[in-house]
Design a protein around this motif. Structure first.
Motif, PDB file in Angstrom:
ATOM      1  N   ARG A 107     -94.390 -19.419 -12.947  1.00 55.80           N
ATOM      2  CA  ARG A 107     -93.239 -19.396 -13.856  1.00 55.80           C
ATOM      3  C   ARG A 107     -92.002 -19.043 -13.072  1.00 55.80           C
ATOM      4  O   ARG A 107     -92.043 -18.198 -12.168  1.00 55.80           O
ATOM      5  CB  ARG A 107     -93.466 -18.370 -14.968  1.00 55.80           C
ATOM      6  N   SER A 108     -90.896 -19.646 -13.428  1.00 58.96           N
ATOM      7  CA  SER A 108     -89.635 -19.385 -12.740  1.00 58.96           C
ATOM      8  C   SER A 108     -89.314 -17.893 -12.755  1.00 58.96           C
ATOM      9  O   SER A 108     -89.365 -17.248 -13.801  1.00 58.96           O
ATOM     10  CB  SER A 108     -88.505 -20.164 -13.429  1.00 58.96           C
ATOM     11  N   GLY A 109     -89.043 -17.361 -11.586  1.00 55.13           N
ATOM     12  CA  GLY A 109     -88.675 -15.953 -11.462  1.00 55.13           C
ATOM     13  C   GLY A 109     -89.845 -15.008 -11.255  1.00 55.13           C
ATOM     14  O   GLY A 109     -89.653 -13.854 -10.893  1.00 55.13           O
ATOM     15  N   ARG A 110     -91.086 -15.483 -11.470  1.00 50.12           N
ATOM     16  CA  ARG A 110     -92.243 -14.599 -11.369  1.00 50.12           C
ATOM     17  C   ARG A 110     -92.470 -14.141  -9.924  1.00 50.12           C
ATOM     18  O   ARG A 110     -92.792 -12.985  -9.683  1.00 50.12           O
ATOM     19  CB  ARG A 110     -93.485 -15.279 -11.930  1.00 50.12           C
ATOM     20  N   LYS A 111     -92.323 -15.042  -8.952  1.00 49.19           N
ATOM     21  CA  LYS A 111     -92.539 -14.643  -7.553  1.00 49.19           C
ATOM     22  C   LYS A 111     -91.522 -13.576  -7.141  1.00 49.19           C
ATOM     23  O   LYS A 111     -91.862 -12.639  -6.430  1.00 49.19           O
ATOM     24  CB  LYS A 111     -92.421 -15.854  -6.618  1.00 49.19           C
ATOM     25  N   ILE A 112     -90.287 -13.712  -7.574  1.00 46.05           N
ATOM     26  CA  ILE A 112     -89.251 -12.723  -7.244  1.00 46.05           C
ATOM     27  C   ILE A 112     -89.615 -11.384  -7.871  1.00 46.05           C
ATOM     28  O   ILE A 112     -89.573 -10.339  -7.214  1.00 46.05           O
ATOM     29  CB  ILE A 112     -87.866 -13.196  -7.737  1.00 46.05           C
TER      30      ILE A 112
END
Length: 188
Positions: free
Chosen positions: A157-162
Protein backbone atom coordinates in the motif's frame (compact mmCIF):
# COMPACT_ATOMS: atom_id res chain seq x y z
CA UNK A 1 12.10 13.63 -2.22
CA UNK A 2 9.93 16.50 -3.30
CA UNK A 3 11.36 19.47 -5.17
CA UNK A 4 11.18 21.81 -2.17
CA UNK A 5 13.11 19.38 0.06
CA UNK A 6 15.74 18.78 -2.61
CA UNK A 7 16.05 22.54 -3.10
CA UNK A 8 16.58 23.00 0.64
CA UNK A 9 19.32 20.33 0.70
CA UNK A 10 20.95 21.85 -2.37
CA UNK A 11 20.88 25.30 -0.78
CA UNK A 12 22.43 24.02 2.46
CA UNK A 13 25.10 22.09 0.58
CA UNK A 14 25.93 25.04 -1.67
CA UNK A 15 26.41 27.31 1.35
CA UNK A 16 29.18 25.17 2.86
CA UNK A 17 29.99 22.04 0.85
CA UNK A 18 33.14 21.29 2.84
CA UNK A 19 31.19 20.68 6.03
CA UNK A 20 28.37 18.62 4.51
CA UNK A 21 27.73 15.03 3.52
CA UNK A 22 24.95 13.49 1.48
CA UNK A 23 23.72 9.95 2.01
CA UNK A 24 22.09 8.62 -1.16
CA UNK A 25 19.32 6.08 -0.60
CA UNK A 26 16.88 4.52 -3.03
CA UNK A 27 13.61 5.69 -1.52
CA UNK A 28 11.76 7.41 1.26
CA UNK A 29 11.43 4.24 3.38
CA UNK A 30 15.23 4.00 3.45
CA UNK A 31 15.42 7.68 4.41
CA UNK A 32 12.91 7.13 7.23
CA UNK A 33 14.85 4.16 8.61
CA UNK A 34 18.27 5.85 8.43
CA UNK A 35 17.05 9.05 10.05
CA UNK A 36 15.11 7.22 12.76
CA UNK A 37 18.07 5.01 13.60
CA UNK A 38 20.43 8.00 13.69
CA UNK A 39 18.09 9.87 16.06
CA UNK A 40 17.82 6.82 18.31
CA UNK A 41 21.61 6.68 18.38
CA UNK A 42 21.71 10.26 19.63
CA UNK A 43 22.63 11.86 16.32
CA UNK A 44 21.03 14.86 14.64
CA UNK A 45 22.10 14.38 11.05
CA UNK A 46 20.89 17.75 9.70
CA UNK A 47 22.67 19.56 12.55
CA UNK A 48 25.81 17.63 11.59
CA UNK A 49 25.39 18.76 7.98
CA UNK A 50 24.42 15.26 6.85
CA UNK A 51 21.47 14.98 4.50
CA UNK A 52 19.75 11.71 3.65
CA UNK A 53 18.49 12.04 0.09
CA UNK A 54 16.01 9.55 -1.39
CA UNK A 55 16.66 9.36 -5.13
CA UNK A 56 13.41 7.82 -6.33
CA UNK A 57 15.19 4.62 -7.35
CA UNK A 58 18.74 3.39 -7.78
CA UNK A 59 18.83 4.16 -11.51
CA UNK A 60 18.83 7.88 -10.62
CA UNK A 61 22.19 7.64 -8.87
CA UNK A 62 24.15 9.17 -11.75
CA UNK A 63 22.12 12.37 -11.55
CA UNK A 64 22.64 12.70 -7.79
CA UNK A 65 26.35 11.89 -7.94
CA UNK A 66 26.71 14.54 -10.67
CA UNK A 67 24.83 17.05 -8.51
CA UNK A 68 26.48 16.39 -5.13
CA UNK A 69 29.73 14.55 -5.94
CA UNK A 70 33.14 15.67 -7.26
CA UNK A 71 31.79 17.20 -10.49
CA UNK A 72 29.03 19.02 -8.59
CA UNK A 73 29.10 20.47 -5.08
CA UNK A 74 31.93 18.19 -4.04
CA UNK A 75 30.43 17.03 -0.75
CA UNK A 76 31.26 13.75 0.94
CA UNK A 77 28.94 11.02 -0.28
CA UNK A 78 27.82 7.64 1.01
CA UNK A 79 25.10 5.29 -0.13
CA UNK A 80 22.77 2.50 0.95
CA UNK A 81 21.13 0.14 -1.52
CA UNK A 82 19.34 -3.17 -1.96
CA UNK A 83 21.31 -6.14 -3.22
CA UNK A 84 19.56 -6.14 -6.59
CA UNK A 85 20.52 -2.47 -7.10
CA UNK A 86 24.20 -2.89 -6.25
CA UNK A 87 25.17 -2.69 -9.92
CA UNK A 88 23.70 0.82 -10.22
CA UNK A 89 25.39 1.96 -7.01
CA UNK A 90 28.71 0.47 -8.05
CA UNK A 91 28.46 2.30 -11.38
CA UNK A 92 27.63 5.58 -9.65
CA UNK A 93 29.71 5.51 -6.48
CA UNK A 94 32.76 3.33 -7.17
CA UNK A 95 35.92 5.37 -6.57
CA UNK A 96 33.71 8.24 -5.38
CA UNK A 97 32.19 7.14 -2.07
CA UNK A 98 31.47 4.16 0.16
CA UNK A 99 28.16 2.41 -0.24
CA UNK A 100 26.58 -0.33 1.79
CA UNK A 101 24.44 -3.15 0.45
CA UNK A 102 21.43 -4.69 2.19
CA UNK A 103 20.88 -8.42 1.73
CA UNK A 104 17.71 -8.50 -0.35
CA UNK A 105 16.55 -5.06 0.84
CA UNK A 106 16.35 -2.83 3.91
CA UNK A 107 13.07 -4.35 5.07
CA UNK A 108 14.71 -7.79 4.94
CA UNK A 109 17.57 -6.54 7.12
CA UNK A 110 15.19 -5.00 9.65
CA UNK A 111 12.91 -8.05 9.80
CA UNK A 112 15.89 -10.37 10.35
CA UNK A 113 17.23 -8.10 13.10
CA UNK A 114 13.89 -7.88 14.89
CA UNK A 115 12.56 -11.38 14.20
CA UNK A 116 9.23 -12.21 12.61
CA UNK A 117 7.31 -12.40 15.91
CA UNK A 118 8.39 -8.89 16.89
CA UNK A 119 7.53 -7.50 13.43
CA UNK A 120 4.09 -9.12 13.60
CA UNK A 121 3.57 -7.52 17.02
CA UNK A 122 4.52 -4.14 15.53
CA UNK A 123 2.05 -4.64 12.68
CA UNK A 124 -0.62 -5.41 15.27
CA UNK A 125 0.35 -2.32 17.29
CA UNK A 126 -0.03 -0.27 14.11
CA UNK A 127 -3.59 -1.59 13.73
CA UNK A 128 -2.83 -3.61 10.62
CA UNK A 129 -3.16 -7.21 11.78
CA UNK A 130 -6.42 -7.58 9.81
CA UNK A 131 -4.93 -6.42 6.50
CA UNK A 132 -1.85 -8.58 7.16
CA UNK A 133 -4.01 -11.69 7.77
CA UNK A 134 -5.96 -10.96 4.58
CA UNK A 135 -2.69 -10.58 2.67
CA UNK A 136 -1.28 -13.88 3.96
CA UNK A 137 -4.45 -15.73 2.90
CA UNK A 138 -4.18 -14.62 -0.72
CA UNK A 139 -3.30 -17.54 -3.01
CA UNK A 140 -0.07 -15.90 -4.18
CA UNK A 141 1.23 -15.59 -0.61
CA UNK A 142 -0.10 -18.69 1.20
CA UNK A 143 2.98 -20.78 0.52
CA UNK A 144 5.54 -18.11 1.44
CA UNK A 145 7.34 -18.27 4.76
CA UNK A 146 6.39 -15.65 7.34
CA UNK A 147 9.53 -13.57 6.75
CA UNK A 148 8.74 -13.27 3.03
CA UNK A 149 5.10 -12.43 3.76
CA UNK A 150 6.16 -9.64 6.10
CA UNK A 151 8.57 -8.20 3.49
CA UNK A 152 5.96 -8.29 0.76
CA UNK A 153 3.24 -6.85 3.00
CA UNK A 154 5.32 -3.73 3.62
CA UNK A 155 5.11 -2.81 -0.06
CA UNK A 156 1.41 -3.47 -0.67
CA UNK A 157 0.00 0.00 0.00
CA UNK A 158 1.21 3.49 -0.78
CA UNK A 159 3.14 4.89 2.17
CA UNK A 160 3.38 1.57 4.04
CA UNK A 161 7.10 1.04 3.36
CA UNK A 162 7.87 4.56 4.63
CA UNK A 163 5.74 4.02 7.73
CA UNK A 164 7.40 0.71 8.54
CA UNK A 165 10.87 2.03 7.73
CA UNK A 166 10.36 4.30 10.73
CA UNK A 167 8.47 1.77 12.89
CA UNK A 168 10.99 -1.05 12.45
CA UNK A 169 14.03 1.20 12.94
CA UNK A 170 12.42 2.65 16.08
CA UNK A 171 11.98 -0.86 17.49
CA UNK A 172 15.55 -2.08 16.86
CA UNK A 173 17.78 -3.06 19.72
CA UNK A 174 20.70 -0.68 19.21
CA UNK A 175 23.11 -3.52 19.95
CA UNK A 176 21.72 -5.48 16.97
CA UNK A 177 21.64 -2.91 14.17
CA UNK A 178 21.93 -4.56 10.75
CA UNK A 179 25.47 -4.31 9.35
CA UNK A 180 24.75 -2.11 6.33
CA UNK A 181 22.93 0.47 8.48
CA UNK A 182 25.56 0.43 11.23
CA UNK A 183 28.35 0.74 8.66
CA UNK A 184 26.60 3.59 6.86
CA UNK A 185 26.11 5.59 10.04
CA UNK A 186 29.74 4.96 11.02
CA UNK A 187 30.90 6.22 7.62
CA UNK A 188 29.15 9.55 7.99
Amino acid sequence: MDEASLAAVTEAVAADPGSCAVVLVEGMSDQAAVQTLAERSGRDLPAEGIFVVPMGGATNIGHFVDLFGPAGFGVRLAGLCDQREEHDFRRGLDRVAPYFVCVADLEDELIRALGTSRVQALIEAEGESGPFRTFTRQPAHRGEDRHQQLRRFMGTRSGRKIRYGHVLAAALDLTHVPGPLADLLSAV
